[in-house]
Design a protein around this motif. Structure first.
Motif, short mmCIF file in Angstrom:
data_model
loop_
_atom_site.label_atom_id
_atom_site.label_comp_id
_atom_site.label_asym_id
_atom_site.label_seq_id
_atom_site.Cartn_x
_atom_site.Cartn_y
_atom_site.Cartn_z
N UNK A 175 6.78 37.95 58.45
CA UNK A 175 5.60 37.89 57.60
C UNK A 175 5.46 36.57 56.82
N UNK A 176 6.57 36.06 56.28
CA UNK A 176 6.48 34.89 55.40
C UNK A 176 5.87 33.65 56.06
N UNK B 147 -0.37 23.52 62.68
CA UNK B 147 -1.27 24.04 61.66
C UNK B 147 -2.15 25.19 62.12
N UNK B 148 -2.13 25.52 63.39
CA UNK B 148 -2.97 26.59 63.92
C UNK B 148 -2.29 27.95 63.77
N UNK C 254 0.23 30.39 56.50
CA UNK C 254 -1.05 30.14 57.15
C UNK C 254 -2.20 30.80 56.40
N UNK C 255 -1.94 31.96 55.82
CA UNK C 255 -2.96 32.67 55.05
C UNK C 255 -3.21 32.02 53.69
N UNK D 153 10.11 29.09 56.88
CA UNK D 153 8.88 29.14 56.09
C UNK D 153 8.48 27.74 55.64
N UNK D 154 9.46 26.95 55.23
CA UNK D 154 9.19 25.56 54.84
C UNK D 154 8.73 24.74 56.05
N UNK D 155 9.31 25.00 57.20
CA UNK D 155 8.90 24.30 58.41
C UNK D 155 7.44 24.63 58.74
N UNK D 156 7.07 25.89 58.57
CA UNK D 156 5.68 26.31 58.79
C UNK D 156 4.76 25.66 57.77
N UNK D 157 5.21 25.61 56.51
CA UNK D 157 4.39 25.00 55.46
C UNK D 157 4.15 23.53 55.72
#
Length: 274
Positions: A64-65, A23-24, A70-71, A123-127
């Motif tokens: 970017x995605x 999450x960081x 995170x943004x 992107x889903x993994x990041x989300x």
């Protein structure tokens, strides 16, 4: 074999660090970098890495995605397609009308399908990692991928007799697939108790174990999807970044599929909770 084991040990260490920083900005940055490399590997596989109409925007989207997650600009993984699809449609039209002889509908379609899938997966993994219970969900993804892959391999090696999909992955067996699914389900059952203790999440163990086989099957399809792409374009590995393990896509093949699926589940649970 020694190289593979040493690389695997290092990768486990990196995974532990990512779990700790889930999450960081560091986490999101690593995901963006991994996504960028994965897209480069995919474009190189389909021989479009030097077609700059496609590759440069793809690299930008890949980098970017995950950071947009995170943004806070991407709160639902499904929105990724609404960003990627128009961009690739425009690029496809530009390339097709620029040089019809050099660029076929087939390679444009390959770029669209494979690259959008890879970017959506990361992107889903990041989300998931940046969600309210991000550590819990991020670990879920890796439990699915690791237990399914590991025990499918060992079960198939000792008990495998019937080929699962010989034209795509000759070594995979039906027995291995069943073994991977079974052990993944057992892992989910154990994790349901861990979640209550360490993440303060009340997980219904029965429901969790019903979901587990489905997610495990998704992981195996994810593996087969990217294996089919490799076979189509006659390559052994997507890259050589990890000695003995191949490239980023070779390690994240099932993770990408699981991340997309669990992202939808997490979003559904969030809506139900509201």
């Amino acid at each position: 074999m020694l190289t593979r084991i040493l690389t695997g040990t290092v990768l486990i260490g990196v995974l532990m660090v990512l779990i700790f920083f889930c999450g960081s900005w560091f986490f999101a940055g690593v995901m963006a970098l991994a996504c960028f490399v994965a897209v480069w590997e995919m474009l190189r596989c389909i021989s479009l890495d030097k077609v700059y109409f496609i590759s440069i925007p793809s690299y930008i989207l890949a980098a970017v995605l995950p950071l947009m997650v995170k943004l806070g600009f991407i709160s639902d993984g499904s929105y990724v397609y609404f960003i990627i699809c128009p961009a690739f449609l425009l690029l496809s039209l530009l390339v097709v009308f620029t040089d019809k002889e050099k660029f076929s509908f087939e390679n444009i379609s390959a770029a669209f399908l494979t690259v959008s899938y890879v970017i959506a997966g990361f992107t889903c993994l990041t989300r998931l990692g940046c969600a309210e219970k991000g550590t819990f969900w991020f670990i879920c993804v890796w439990i699915t991928a690791v237990f399914t892959d590991t025990f499918a391999y060992f079960t198939g090696r000792f008990f495998g007799k019937h080929k699962l999909c010989p034209k795509v992955s000759p070594k995979k067996t039906v027995e291995g697939a069943i073994g991977g699914t079974l052990f993944c389900t057992l892992a989910y059952f154990g994790y349901s108790f861990v979640a209550k203790k360490f993440f303060s999440i009340e997980v219904d163990s029965i429901v969790f174990c019903i979901v587990a086989p489905v997610v495990s099957v998704v992981a195996q399809f994810g593996d087969l999807i990217l294996s089919a792409v490799k076979r189509k374009f006659s390559i052994k590995d997507y890259g050589s970044l990890f000695p003995g393990h191949g490239g980023v896509l070779d390690r994240f093949d099932s993770v990408i599929a699981v991340a997309i699926f669990l992202s939808l589940i997490e979003r559904f649970l969030e809506v139900v909770a509201v």
